[in-house]
Design a protein around this motif. Structure first.
Motif, short mmCIF file in Angstrom:
data_model
loop_
_atom_site.label_atom_id
_atom_site.label_comp_id
_atom_site.label_asym_id
_atom_site.label_seq_id
_atom_site.Cartn_x
_atom_site.Cartn_y
_atom_site.Cartn_z
N ALA A 192 -42.78 4.88 66.32
CA ALA A 192 -43.61 4.62 65.15
C ALA A 192 -45.03 5.15 65.36
O ALA A 192 -45.64 5.72 64.45
CB ALA A 192 -43.65 3.12 64.85
N ARG A 193 -45.54 4.98 66.57
CA ARG A 193 -46.88 5.47 66.87
C ARG A 193 -46.95 7.00 66.75
O ARG A 193 -47.89 7.55 66.14
CB ARG A 193 -47.30 5.03 68.28
N LEU A 194 -45.97 7.69 67.32
CA LEU A 194 -45.96 9.15 67.27
C LEU A 194 -45.76 9.66 65.86
O LEU A 194 -46.37 10.66 65.45
CB LEU A 194 -44.86 9.69 68.19
N GLU A 195 -44.92 9.00 65.09
CA GLU A 195 -44.70 9.40 63.71
C GLU A 195 -46.00 9.33 62.90
O GLU A 195 -46.19 10.08 61.95
CB GLU A 195 -43.64 8.52 63.07
N ARG A 196 -46.87 8.41 63.28
CA ARG A 196 -48.13 8.23 62.55
C ARG A 196 -49.28 9.02 63.18
O ARG A 196 -50.42 8.92 62.74
CB ARG A 196 -48.46 6.74 62.48
N GLY A 197 -48.97 9.80 64.20
CA GLY A 197 -49.98 10.64 64.83
C GLY A 197 -51.06 9.87 65.54
O GLY A 197 -52.20 10.36 65.67
N ARG A 198 -50.75 8.69 66.04
CA ARG A 198 -51.74 7.85 66.71
C ARG A 198 -51.62 8.04 68.21
O ARG A 198 -50.52 8.02 68.77
CB ARG A 198 -51.52 6.39 66.36
N SER A 199 -52.74 8.16 68.87
CA SER A 199 -52.71 8.24 70.33
C SER A 199 -52.55 6.85 70.91
O SER A 199 -52.87 5.83 70.28
CB SER A 199 -54.00 8.87 70.86
N LEU A 200 -52.06 6.80 72.13
CA LEU A 200 -51.87 5.53 72.81
C LEU A 200 -53.20 4.80 72.97
O LEU A 200 -53.31 3.60 72.73
CB LEU A 200 -51.21 5.80 74.16
N ARG A 201 -54.24 5.55 73.34
CA ARG A 201 -55.55 4.92 73.54
C ARG A 201 -56.13 4.40 72.23
O ARG A 201 -56.77 3.34 72.20
CB ARG A 201 -56.51 5.92 74.19
N ALA A 202 -55.92 5.14 71.14
CA ALA A 202 -56.45 4.71 69.85
C ALA A 202 -55.78 3.41 69.41
O ALA A 202 -56.45 2.49 68.90
CB ALA A 202 -56.23 5.79 68.80
N LEU A 203 -54.47 3.30 69.59
CA LEU A 203 -53.76 2.07 69.24
C LEU A 203 -54.25 0.91 70.10
O LEU A 203 -54.49 -0.19 69.59
CB LEU A 203 -52.26 2.27 69.42
N ALA A 204 -54.41 1.16 71.39
CA ALA A 204 -54.88 0.10 72.29
C ALA A 204 -56.26 -0.40 71.88
O ALA A 204 -56.51 -1.61 71.87
CB ALA A 204 -54.90 0.63 73.72
N ARG A 205 -57.16 0.53 71.54
CA ARG A 205 -58.51 0.12 71.11
C ARG A 205 -58.44 -0.73 69.85
O ARG A 205 -59.16 -1.73 69.72
CB ARG A 205 -59.38 1.35 70.86
N GLU A 206 -57.58 -0.35 68.92
CA GLU A 206 -57.51 -1.06 67.64
C GLU A 206 -57.03 -2.50 67.80
O GLU A 206 -57.51 -3.40 67.11
CB GLU A 206 -56.58 -0.31 66.68
N ILE A 207 -56.10 -2.73 68.72
CA ILE A 207 -55.56 -4.08 68.86
C ILE A 207 -56.22 -4.86 69.99
O ILE A 207 -55.88 -6.02 70.23
CB ILE A 207 -54.03 -4.05 69.06
N GLY A 208 -57.16 -4.23 70.69
CA GLY A 208 -57.95 -4.94 71.69
C GLY A 208 -57.25 -5.21 73.00
O GLY A 208 -57.49 -6.25 73.64
N VAL A 209 -56.38 -4.28 73.42
CA VAL A 209 -55.74 -4.41 74.73
C VAL A 209 -55.94 -3.11 75.49
O VAL A 209 -56.44 -2.12 74.94
CB VAL A 209 -54.22 -4.72 74.61
N SER A 210 -55.54 -3.07 76.76
CA SER A 210 -55.70 -1.85 77.55
C SER A 210 -54.63 -0.83 77.20
O SER A 210 -53.52 -1.18 76.78
CB SER A 210 -55.61 -2.18 79.04
N ALA A 211 -54.97 0.43 77.37
CA ALA A 211 -54.00 1.50 77.13
C ALA A 211 -52.83 1.38 78.11
O ALA A 211 -51.68 1.71 77.77
CB ALA A 211 -54.67 2.86 77.28
N SER A 212 -53.10 0.89 79.31
CA SER A 212 -52.02 0.74 80.29
C SER A 212 -51.00 -0.29 79.83
O SER A 212 -49.80 -0.13 80.07
CB SER A 212 -52.59 0.38 81.66
N LEU A 213 -51.46 -1.36 79.15
CA LEU A 213 -50.52 -2.36 78.66
C LEU A 213 -49.62 -1.77 77.58
O LEU A 213 -48.41 -1.97 77.59
CB LEU A 213 -51.26 -3.57 78.11
N VAL A 214 -50.22 -1.02 76.64
CA VAL A 214 -49.42 -0.39 75.59
C VAL A 214 -48.41 0.57 76.22
O VAL A 214 -47.24 0.62 75.82
CB VAL A 214 -50.31 0.35 74.58
N SER A 215 -48.85 1.33 77.21
CA SER A 215 -47.95 2.26 77.89
C SER A 215 -46.79 1.51 78.55
O SER A 215 -45.63 1.93 78.47
CB SER A 215 -48.72 3.06 78.94
N GLN A 216 -47.09 0.40 79.21
CA GLN A 216 -46.04 -0.38 79.87
C GLN A 216 -45.06 -0.97 78.87
O GLN A 216 -43.86 -1.06 79.13
CB GLN A 216 -46.68 -1.49 80.71
#
Length: 213
Positions: free
Chosen positions: A16-40
């Motif tokens: 879903a993230r890739l379909e919307r063209g969102r980077s992992l870091r951008a999503l992490a910033r928006e929801i207030g967590v670390s990029a590493s957590l989103v990646s995991q």
């Protein structure tokens, strides 16, 4: 019949993230967590808590309900067609007629999501196009909707009925203890959190309407 365990949630979140063209870091910033957590979470190394899952689905504009249904996330899109982004198990799940949700869901055939912080969701049914999450929810002893202790908010109106154990609900500035037989309802945009302080699982039926986007 054994429970129908849903394929890894992280794969559908990543899709879903890739379909919307969102980077992992951008999503992490928006929801207030670390990029590493989103990646995991996306790689299946960690499971999201209830609050993180709602934050991700809200940010990506997808429904919690869609996370149970691999057929919808695999449906033809440029990203879904790539074997590098969609595990083979997803495709197999999508074409298995035994996994289809119909008017009757047998007790041993419910689709299950194992979340972080001791929470399990089982889908009790689905009507295509209906704006609702219909779930059997289990909070194991010590389980919480937020591992960090923070409150969550999301779209919809929430209805819950506790069938076993005790569950503490923080709703805004108030705190309520739900016991077996108690029910609760409120607008899910009100900051809230659930936790089980007891020594036995807290189990209940939850219905969130107006959550599908």
């Amino acid at each position: 019949m054994s429970p129908a365990v849903v394929p890894p949630v992280g794969a559908r979140i990543r899709q879903a993230r890739l379909e919307r063209g969102r980077s992992l870091r951008a999503l992490a910033r928006e929801i207030g967590v670390s990029a590493s957590l989103v990646s995991q979470i996306e790689t299946g190394k960690s499971q999201p808590s209830v609050s993180t899952l709602y934050a991700i689905t809200t940010a990506l504009g997808i429904s919690v309900e869609s996370l149970f249904d691999a057929r919808e996330s695999v449906a033809a899109s440029p990203v879904a067609a790539s074997s590098a982004t969609v595990p083979h198990a997803l495709a197999a799940f999508a074409t298995d007629p035994e996994r289809r949700i119909g008017p009757l869901v047998a007790s041993g055939g419910r689709e299950t999501l194992e979340l972080d912080s001791g929470v399990v969701w089982e889908r009790l049914g689905r009507v295509p196009g209906a704006e609702a999450d219909f779930l059997l929810v289990t909070y194991r002893p010590g389980g919480s909707s937020s591992g960090s202790g923070g409150l969550m908010r999301h779209a919809g109106t929430e209805y819950g009925y506790l069938t076993a154990g005790e569950l503490v609900l923080t709703l805004g500035f108030e705190e309520y203890t739900l016991r077996a037989g108690d029910s609760v309802c409120f607008e899910s945009t009100t900051p809230h959190r659930y936790r089980n302080d007891g020594e036995v699982p807290a189990v209940g039926v939850w219905f969130v309407s107006g959550d599908v986007r």
